[in-house]
Scaffold this motif. Structure first.
Motif, mmCIF file in Angstrom:
data_model
loop_
_atom_site.group_PDB
_atom_site.id
_atom_site.type_symbol
_atom_site.label_atom_id
_atom_site.label_comp_id
_atom_site.label_asym_id
_atom_site.label_seq_id
_atom_site.Cartn_x
_atom_site.Cartn_y
_atom_site.Cartn_z
ATOM 1 N N PHE A 158 0.861 -1.181 0.000
ATOM 2 C CA PHE A 158 0.000 0.000 0.000
ATOM 3 C C PHE A 158 0.902 1.237 0.000
ATOM 4 C CE2 PHE A 158 -2.410 -3.381 1.824
ATOM 5 C CZ PHE A 158 -3.727 -3.166 1.443
ATOM 6 N N VAL A 159 0.643 2.153 -0.912
ATOM 7 C CA VAL A 159 1.297 3.459 -0.871
ATOM 8 C C VAL A 159 0.322 4.400 -0.182
ATOM 9 C CG1 VAL A 159 2.409 5.306 -2.176
ATOM 10 C CG2 VAL A 159 2.535 2.948 -3.003
ATOM 11 N N LEU A 160 0.664 4.837 1.025
ATOM 12 C CA LEU A 160 -0.258 5.570 1.879
ATOM 13 C C LEU A 160 0.144 7.037 2.003
ATOM 14 C CD1 LEU A 160 -0.654 2.925 4.735
ATOM 15 C CD2 LEU A 160 -2.034 3.208 2.660
ATOM 16 N N ASN A 161 -0.871 7.873 2.220
ATOM 17 C CA ASN A 161 -0.643 9.318 2.247
ATOM 18 C C ASN A 161 0.096 9.736 0.988
ATOM 19 O OD1 ASN A 161 -1.415 11.432 4.049
ATOM 20 N ND2 ASN A 161 0.735 11.903 4.380
ATOM 21 N N ALA A 162 -0.271 9.110 -0.112
ATOM 22 C CA ALA A 162 0.496 9.205 -1.353
ATOM 23 C C ALA A 162 0.375 10.600 -1.965
ATOM 24 C CB ALA A 162 0.001 8.156 -2.342
ATOM 25 N N ARG A 163 1.517 11.144 -2.300
ATOM 26 C CA ARG A 163 1.537 12.438 -2.983
ATOM 27 C C ARG A 163 2.504 12.364 -4.158
ATOM 28 N NH1 ARG A 163 6.108 15.492 -1.622
ATOM 29 N NH2 ARG A 163 7.192 14.823 0.281
ATOM 30 N N LEU A 164 2.173 13.082 -5.200
ATOM 31 C CA LEU A 164 3.009 13.116 -6.394
ATOM 32 C C LEU A 164 2.822 14.475 -7.035
ATOM 33 C CD1 LEU A 164 4.902 11.355 -8.178
ATOM 34 C CD2 LEU A 164 2.898 10.778 -9.538
ATOM 35 N N ARG A 170 7.134 14.733 -13.611
ATOM 36 C CA ARG A 170 8.060 14.993 -14.721
ATOM 37 C C ARG A 170 9.394 14.294 -14.468
ATOM 38 N NH1 ARG A 170 5.837 20.229 -14.185
ATOM 39 N NH2 ARG A 170 7.671 20.935 -13.022
ATOM 40 N N GLY A 171 9.822 14.244 -13.200
ATOM 41 C CA GLY A 171 11.082 13.613 -12.867
ATOM 42 C C GLY A 171 11.111 12.120 -13.123
ATOM 43 N N ALA A 176 9.602 6.064 -16.400
ATOM 44 C CA ALA A 176 8.150 5.868 -16.412
ATOM 45 C C ALA A 176 7.726 4.459 -16.846
ATOM 46 C CB ALA A 176 7.489 6.922 -17.299
ATOM 47 N N PRO A 177 8.280 3.861 -17.897
ATOM 48 C CA PRO A 177 7.828 2.506 -18.267
ATOM 49 C C PRO A 177 8.088 1.481 -17.167
ATOM 50 C CG PRO A 177 9.047 3.526 -20.072
ATOM 51 C CD PRO A 177 9.257 4.395 -18.873
ATOM 52 N N LEU A 178 9.205 1.638 -16.442
ATOM 53 C CA LEU A 178 9.523 0.709 -15.362
ATOM 54 C C LEU A 178 8.644 0.965 -14.141
ATOM 55 C CD1 LEU A 178 11.516 -1.512 -14.345
ATOM 56 C CD2 LEU A 178 12.897 0.372 -13.414
ATOM 57 N N ARG A 199 -2.362 12.199 -10.899
ATOM 58 C CA ARG A 199 -0.972 12.077 -11.334
ATOM 59 C C ARG A 199 -0.450 10.650 -11.177
ATOM 60 N NH1 ARG A 199 -0.546 17.843 -9.872
ATOM 61 N NH2 ARG A 199 -0.377 17.360 -7.651
ATOM 62 N N PHE A 200 -0.891 9.928 -10.147
ATOM 63 C CA PHE A 200 -0.487 8.522 -10.035
ATOM 64 C C PHE A 200 -1.045 7.709 -11.201
ATOM 65 C CE2 PHE A 200 0.840 9.306 -5.643
ATOM 66 C CZ PHE A 200 1.942 8.467 -5.559
ATOM 67 N N VAL A 201 -2.245 8.015 -11.635
ATOM 68 C CA VAL A 201 -2.809 7.319 -12.799
ATOM 69 C C VAL A 201 -1.995 7.662 -14.046
ATOM 70 C CG1 VAL A 201 -4.834 7.106 -14.290
ATOM 71 C CG2 VAL A 201 -5.114 7.126 -11.797
ATOM 72 N N ARG A 202 -1.622 8.921 -14.185
ATOM 73 C CA ARG A 202 -0.797 9.318 -15.327
ATOM 74 C C ARG A 202 0.560 8.624 -15.296
ATOM 75 N NH1 ARG A 202 -0.309 15.611 -15.825
ATOM 76 N NH2 ARG A 202 1.047 14.926 -17.530
#
Length: 435
Positions: A158-164, A170-171, A176-178, A199-202
């Protein structure tokens, strides 16, 4: 091994690159060690070399990279300890300050080691040593080898309190593929805000993996005794106007000195509480203040400020909240330098008016909500921050209104903890049957 040939190739290239960079990790530890001595210690944990250390099979593993993430994880860890006292908890960090915070909060009640570097051999040894039954990863710690290793072993992540942030997204372009493939092995991503979720979906997560639950930082409780501490501090320093520059970074120190000099022209008795973000900057803050010609006291040396001190350096960890409560106005650093900001809710929760600089990409949602509620003043640069602090020192009614708005916002924002537990608890091993 994965069946997807593209994944196999990506993982092989990523792992080879990390192994080639292995000497750089030692150089980094040495370089950081000269700035903070604790980096010279416990190298074996950085490479998952545990020697005779007994394994901890069947634990629930929480990863929080440093102090801010440990503080955010604290409500969750405390709730797990209360609701599931049968669980053995492992809390990992990356920084020594995070490690110290874990020990301050929980002592020996939880197991603690550093998270190893994201090398396949190290992640294999780490998971073999602790064999977690669930992995609870805080905020934005997306290490591909570790995520793949958990997936391959059937460990729910679980990725919790997830922020991106947009910048972090962009970083990740090169990887991104991996990272997208690694994310698809995660059980659930509990995002702080709708923007984080998108952004996590992107980045590659499937929409059904991502749930917006809010920010666990709203669920952090103000420590007991804060008001009593603030009253005693104010009495000892002479009941004079006080502002705090908190979580400042190297590129902000000259600005703090310039702001304090300007403010003391208007309030000659003004006291600055200065709490640098990293311990290696404690000495620099002291020297900056002394070179400016001010009398300086420190938490370690004098414990309290007195009526003659112009600057009091908070050169300890874990005490920031109570010093926020002792100040009339709080400036939260990491926002004049292009760092991305730090936790704005801590001063708001104790009823202190909050000022910050413009660089807030790591706390964009909280900053927006606080500004809309009238609980935050964002300065465009150091000069604007100085003007904001001066205006608030001069206007007690405005300070009180901002403080009340901040405390209301914090109280209304609670609830992420309950929603997070509702996601996590069903995936944990059942409690032992009662005899």
């Amino acid at each position: 091994m994965p069946k997807d040939p593209i994944e196999r190739l990506l993982r092989a290239v990523y792992s080879a690159a990390l192994y080639l960079l292995l000497p750089v990790t030692a150089y980094h530890l040495v370089w950081r060690g000269f700035r903070q001595h604790a980096y010279f210690q416990r190298w074996d944990e950085r490479y998952a070399l545990y020697g005779e250390r007994p394994p901890l099979p069947g634990c629930v593993w929480v990863h929080a990279v440093s102090v801010g993430e440990v503080n955010a994880a604290a409500p969750l860890v405390n709730a797990l300890r209360q609701q599931r006292p049968d669980l053995r908890l492992l809390v990992t960090t990356i920084t020594p300050t995070g490690s110290e915070r874990v020990r301050t909060l929980w002592g020996e009640a939880v197991e603690h080691v550093y998270l190893p570097y994201d090398l396949p051999g190290a992640t294999d040894r780490f998971l073999a040593q602790f064999r977690p039954q669930a992995a609870l990863i805080m905020e934005t710690e997306l290490w591909p080898s570790l995520l793949f290793a958990c997936r391959d072993r059937g460990i729910p992540v679980f990725v919790l309190n997830a922020r991106l942030s947009a910048r972090s997204l962009r970083g990740y372009r090169l990887l991104a593929p991996l990272v997208a493939r690694a994310l698809r092995g995660v059980r659930r991503i509990a995002a702080q805000s709708p923007d984080d979720a998108r952004r996590f979906v992107r980045l590659g997560a499937r929409p059904e993996q991502v749930t917006e639950v809010g920010n666990l930082k709203f669920d952090q409780r103000v420590p007991e005794g804060v008001e009593r501490f603030a009253a005693e501090f104010r009495a000892r320093c002479g009941h004079r106007p006080t502002w705090i520059a908190a979580s400042t970074h190297e590129g902000e120190e000259a600005a703090v000195v310039a702001i304090h000099r300007r403010l003391r022209e208007r309030w000659p008795e003004l006291l600055l509480l200065w709490a640098p973000r990293h311990p290696e900057r404690f000495r620099a803050a002291i020297e900056h203040a002394q070179h400016a010609g001010w009398r300086v006291a420190t938490r370690r040396l004098t414990h309290w400020a007195d009526a003659r001190d112009a600057v009091f350096v908070v050169d300890t960890l874990g005490e920031l909240v109570q010093f926020y409560a002792a100040a009339d106005v709080a400036f939260v650093g990491g926002s004049l330098a292009d760092i991305g900001g730090h936790n704005l809710l801590e001063p708001a929760a104790v009823g202190t008016a909050v000022v910050t600089g413009p660089h807030l990409h790591n706390f964009a949602d909280i900053a927006r909500r606080m500004e809309e509620a009238g609980a935050l003043w964002i300065g465009a640069d150091a000069e604007a921050v100085a003007g904001a602090v001066a205006a608030l020192l001069e206007d007690p009614a405005r300070r009180a209104a901002m403080a009340a708005a901040g405390q209301t916002l914090v109280e209304q924002g609670r609830g992420a903890l309950a929603r997070t537990l509702a996601l996590v608890l069903p995936a944990l091993p059942p409690p032992p049957a009662e005899a």
